[in-house]
Motif scaffolding. Structure first.
Motif, PDB file in Angstrom:
ATOM      1  N   ALA A   1     109.695  39.305 -39.790  1.00 50.41           N
ATOM      2  CA  ALA A   1     108.902  40.232 -38.975  1.00 50.41           C
ATOM      3  C   ALA A   1     108.241  39.500 -37.809  1.00 50.41           C
ATOM      4  CB  ALA A   1     107.840  40.898 -39.856  1.00 50.41           C
ATOM      5  N   LEU A   2     107.774  38.289 -38.065  1.00 49.58           N
ATOM      6  CA  LEU A   2     107.164  37.499 -36.983  1.00 49.58           C
ATOM      7  C   LEU A   2     108.215  37.144 -35.931  1.00 49.58           C
ATOM      8  CD1 LEU A   2     104.874  35.096 -39.065  1.00 49.58           C
ATOM      9  CD2 LEU A   2     104.096  36.881 -37.479  1.00 49.58           C
ATOM     10  N   ALA A   3     109.408  36.800 -36.396  1.00 52.23           N
ATOM     11  CA  ALA A   3     110.476  36.421 -35.467  1.00 52.23           C
ATOM     12  C   ALA A   3     110.816  37.565 -34.526  1.00 52.23           C
ATOM     13  CB  ALA A   3     111.713  35.990 -36.265  1.00 52.23           C
ATOM     14  N   ALA A   4     110.688  38.809 -35.055  1.00 51.91           N
ATOM     15  CA  ALA A   4     110.969  39.988 -34.212  1.00 51.91           C
ATOM     16  C   ALA A   4     109.974  40.087 -33.064  1.00 51.91           C
ATOM     17  CB  ALA A   4     110.921  41.249 -35.065  1.00 51.91           C
ATOM     18  N   LEU A   5     108.807  39.460 -33.251  1.00 48.74           N
ATOM     19  CA  LEU A   5     107.775  39.451 -32.194  1.00 48.74           C
ATOM     20  C   LEU A   5     107.846  38.160 -31.366  1.00 48.74           C
ATOM     21  CD1 LEU A   5     104.757  40.760 -34.349  1.00 48.74           C
ATOM     22  CD2 LEU A   5     106.208  42.084 -32.781  1.00 48.74           C
ATOM     23  N   GLY A   6     108.823  37.323 -31.683  1.00 51.78           N
ATOM     24  CA  GLY A   6     108.941  36.055 -30.966  1.00 51.78           C
ATOM     25  C   GLY A   6     107.953  35.010 -31.464  1.00 51.78           C
ATOM     26  N   LEU A   7     107.470  35.188 -32.698  1.00 53.85           N
ATOM     27  CA  LEU A   7     106.486  34.264 -33.264  1.00 53.85           C
ATOM     28  C   LEU A   7     107.054  33.576 -34.506  1.00 53.85           C
ATOM     29  CD1 LEU A   7     103.339  36.597 -33.072  1.00 53.85           C
ATOM     30  CD2 LEU A   7     103.873  34.680 -31.536  1.00 53.85           C
TER      31      LEU A   7
ATOM     32  N   TYR B   1      97.337  35.220 -36.725  1.00 56.35           N
ATOM     33  CA  TYR B   1      97.966  34.890 -38.013  1.00 56.35           C
ATOM     34  C   TYR B   1      98.755  33.583 -37.934  1.00 56.35           C
ATOM     35  CZ  TYR B   1     100.442  35.835 -42.427  1.00 56.35           C
ATOM     36  OH  TYR B   1     100.949  35.764 -43.705  1.00 56.35           O
ATOM     37  N   VAL B   2      99.485  33.386 -36.848  1.00 57.56           N
ATOM     38  CA  VAL B   2     100.339  32.185 -36.754  1.00 57.56           C
ATOM     39  C   VAL B   2      99.570  30.965 -36.255  1.00 57.56           C
ATOM     40  CG1 VAL B   2     102.401  33.588 -36.397  1.00 57.56           C
ATOM     41  CG2 VAL B   2     101.133  32.741 -34.418  1.00 57.56           C
ATOM     42  N   ARG B   3      98.290  31.177 -35.904  1.00 60.75           N
ATOM     43  CA  ARG B   3      97.490  30.050 -35.394  1.00 60.75           C
ATOM     44  C   ARG B   3      97.157  29.051 -36.505  1.00 60.75           C
ATOM     45  NH1 ARG B   3      92.981  32.733 -33.009  1.00 60.75           N
ATOM     46  NH2 ARG B   3      94.476  33.401 -31.430  1.00 60.75           N
ATOM     47  N   TYR B   4      97.234  29.537 -37.775  1.00 66.65           N
ATOM     48  CA  TYR B   4      96.859  28.678 -38.906  1.00 66.65           C
ATOM     49  C   TYR B   4      98.091  28.318 -39.751  1.00 66.65           C
ATOM     50  CZ  TYR B   4      92.175  30.238 -37.659  1.00 66.65           C
ATOM     51  OH  TYR B   4      91.027  30.490 -36.975  1.00 66.65           O
ATOM     52  N   GLY B   5      97.910  27.274 -40.547  1.00 71.21           N
ATOM     53  CA  GLY B   5      98.973  26.901 -41.479  1.00 71.21           C
ATOM     54  C   GLY B   5      99.052  27.897 -42.633  1.00 71.21           C
ATOM     55  N   HIS B   6     100.164  27.867 -43.375  1.00 74.17           N
ATOM     56  CA  HIS B   6     100.392  28.886 -44.416  1.00 74.17           C
ATOM     57  C   HIS B   6     100.829  28.269 -45.748  1.00 74.17           C
ATOM     58  CE1 HIS B   6     100.205  32.628 -41.922  1.00 74.17           C
ATOM     59  NE2 HIS B   6     100.281  31.700 -40.981  1.00 74.17           N
ATOM     60  N   VAL B   7     100.538  29.036 -46.794  1.00 69.21           N
ATOM     61  CA  VAL B   7     101.047  28.730 -48.137  1.00 69.21           C
ATOM     62  C   VAL B   7     102.053  29.829 -48.489  1.00 69.21           C
ATOM     63  CG1 VAL B   7     100.501  28.458 -50.581  1.00 69.21           C
ATOM     64  CG2 VAL B   7      98.872  27.696 -48.841  1.00 69.21           C
TER      65      VAL B   7
ATOM     66  N   ARG C   1     105.525  31.002 -38.005  1.00 68.67           N
ATOM     67  CA  ARG C   1     104.356  30.402 -38.664  1.00 68.67           C
ATOM     68  C   ARG C   1     104.739  29.041 -39.237  1.00 68.67           C
ATOM     69  NH1 ARG C   1     103.679  33.143 -44.653  1.00 68.67           N
ATOM     70  NH2 ARG C   1     105.885  33.096 -45.184  1.00 68.67           N
ATOM     71  N   ASP C   2     103.739  28.244 -39.446  1.00 69.69           N
ATOM     72  CA  ASP C   2     103.941  26.903 -39.988  1.00 69.69           C
ATOM     73  C   ASP C   2     103.571  26.919 -41.470  1.00 69.69           C
ATOM     74  OD1 ASP C   2     104.241  24.211 -40.418  1.00 69.69           O
ATOM     75  OD2 ASP C   2     102.231  23.716 -39.672  1.00 69.69           O
ATOM     76  N   VAL C   3     104.584  26.811 -42.332  1.00 69.33           N
ATOM     77  CA  VAL C   3     104.337  26.799 -43.781  1.00 69.33           C
ATOM     78  C   VAL C   3     104.110  25.360 -44.229  1.00 69.33           C
ATOM     79  CG1 VAL C   3     105.286  27.325 -46.050  1.00 69.33           C
ATOM     80  CG2 VAL C   3     105.685  28.884 -44.140  1.00 69.33           C
ATOM     81  N   SER C   4     102.884  25.069 -44.642  1.00 65.79           N
ATOM     82  CA  SER C   4     102.545  23.701 -45.057  1.00 65.79           C
ATOM     83  C   SER C   4     102.821  23.462 -46.533  1.00 65.79           C
ATOM     84  CB  SER C   4     101.056  23.429 -44.786  1.00 65.79           C
ATOM     85  OG  SER C   4     100.739  23.679 -43.442  1.00 65.79           O
ATOM     86  N   ILE C   5     102.655  24.515 -47.328  1.00 64.80           N
ATOM     87  CA  ILE C   5     102.804  24.363 -48.781  1.00 64.80           C
ATOM     88  C   ILE C   5     103.701  25.478 -49.313  1.00 64.80           C
ATOM     89  CG2 ILE C   5     101.605  24.471 -51.014  1.00 64.80           C
ATOM     90  CD1 ILE C   5      99.128  23.350 -49.650  1.00 64.80           C
ATOM     91  N   VAL C   6     104.658  25.114 -50.157  1.00 61.88           N
ATOM     92  CA  VAL C   6     105.431  26.111 -50.903  1.00 61.88           C
ATOM     93  C   VAL C   6     105.001  26.008 -52.357  1.00 61.88           C
ATOM     94  CG1 VAL C   6     107.701  26.931 -51.590  1.00 61.88           C
ATOM     95  CG2 VAL C   6     107.372  25.927 -49.327  1.00 61.88           C
TER      96      VAL C   6
END
Length: 295
Positions: A208-214, A187-193, A216-221
């Motif tokens: 939730a990702l932070a709880a796993l130590g991960l 899931y975190v391997r790709y960019g996000h909207v 994500r990269d949000v490219s677009i809001v």
DNA sequence: GCTGCTCCATACCAGACCCC
DNA sequence: GGGGTCTGGTATGGAGCAGC
């Protein structure tokens, strides 16, 4: 309590609406002195000036402003009480203003309109984008609010419609579409909207990702779900939208929908309305139709 | 500054209603 | 029927504002 009658409520309502004894008198078909005397009576009952002169203008006090909504609600309840409880929906010509998310409009407005048209062909539904606050319900700008309602306050009636949850979305040809299951690392391997009308890039998914130590990269809001879906469909970015909206979007856009790899809070969609509309037969009919779509 | 207009407040009176 | 109370109307005064 002494000498409180409907005429005093009508007078206070007229004064609050008109902001002038003269105009209120005209509205009430009374003489100005008679209206002024009713104001004096109201002042005596409330132990408050209610209106003070600022130059030649009459300005409401904080107490008067505080009473405004309650007075209007009482008068409208009384009006409803003595109004025949019959509405001819075949001839009803009324426009209801609804404020909701673009997701709801996309997924449910057509069905709601079809239901309404079957019984009341002259009724129109006017949708407005969702925003915070109950002021629009209070000042009659809108009739019904349909969204995630957390802090409506005691002056608004609320009814739960359905429970929804977020799902992940990707373009139909996305590499993840070939996978049976999407892991957090995938899931975190790709960019996000991210869809946020407040322009916030991060939310519960990131927690939730932070709880796993991960992370994500949000490219677009994007400002709404529709924009987020369009961005996802035209890129290799991933998004997250309510499941009901994703299902509807799949009817016209080739999307891959998958369960999010991390737990996120559920979404409780409710409808809310002002107490003044509670006894309105046509308004109740509309609320029942909205409710019926989810039962 | 004066005048006229507008607005709010008050005094006084009349009519309706209630109670004894 | 008479007195008290409430409500509404007319008349009037004071204050603020705009135009001259």
């Amino acid at each position: 309590m002494r000498n409180v009658d409907i005429t005093l409520l009508l007078t206070l309502d007229a004064l609050l609406t008109e902001g002038s004894v003269t105009a209120a008198a005209d509205r009430l078909n009374l003489s100005v002195p008679a209206t002024s005397r009713r104001l004096a009576h109201l002042r005596d009952l409330t132990h408050d000036e209610l209106f003070v002169l600022a130059g030649r203008k009459l300005v409401p006090t904080a107490r008067a402003l505080d009473l405004r909504d309650r007075v209007q609600s009482i008068l409208e309840e009384l009006h409803a009480l003595f109004t025949p409880n019959v509405v001819s929906f075949e001839t009803l010509n009324r426009t209801f203003s609804l404020r909701t998310s673009d997701g709801f409009i996309g997924a449910w407005s057509a069905e709601l309109a079809a239901r309404i048209r079957r019984e009341a062909p002259h009724v129109k539904l006017c949708f407005y984008p969702h925003w915070e606050g109950v002021e629009a319900l209070r000042d009659r700008s809108i009739d019904l609010e349909i969204t995630v309602l957390k802090h409506t306050g005691p002056e608004v009636f609320k009814q739960k419609l359905f429970q929804d949850h977020y799902v992940g979305i990707a373009a139909a040809g996305h590499p993840l579409a070939a996978q049976h299951q999407v892991s957090p690392n995938d899931y975190v391997r790709y960019g996000h909207v991210s869809a946020s009308r407040r322009g916030q890039a991060h939310g519960p998914i990131d927690h939730a990702l932070a709880a796993l130590g991960l992370s994500r990269d949000v490219s677009i809001v994007a400002p709404d779900f529709q924009s987020a879906i369009s961005a996802v469909a035209a890129s290799d970015l991933l998004g997250a939208v309510p499941a009901s909206f994703a299902k509807w979007a799949q009817q016209s856009i080739r999307l891959h929908v998958f369960p999010l790899p991390v737990p996120t809070p559920g979404i409780e969609i409710s409808q809310a309305w002002h107490p003044r509309s509670h006894g309105d037969v046509a308004h109740r009919w509309l609320r029942n139709h909205v409710r019926a779509m989810f039962t």
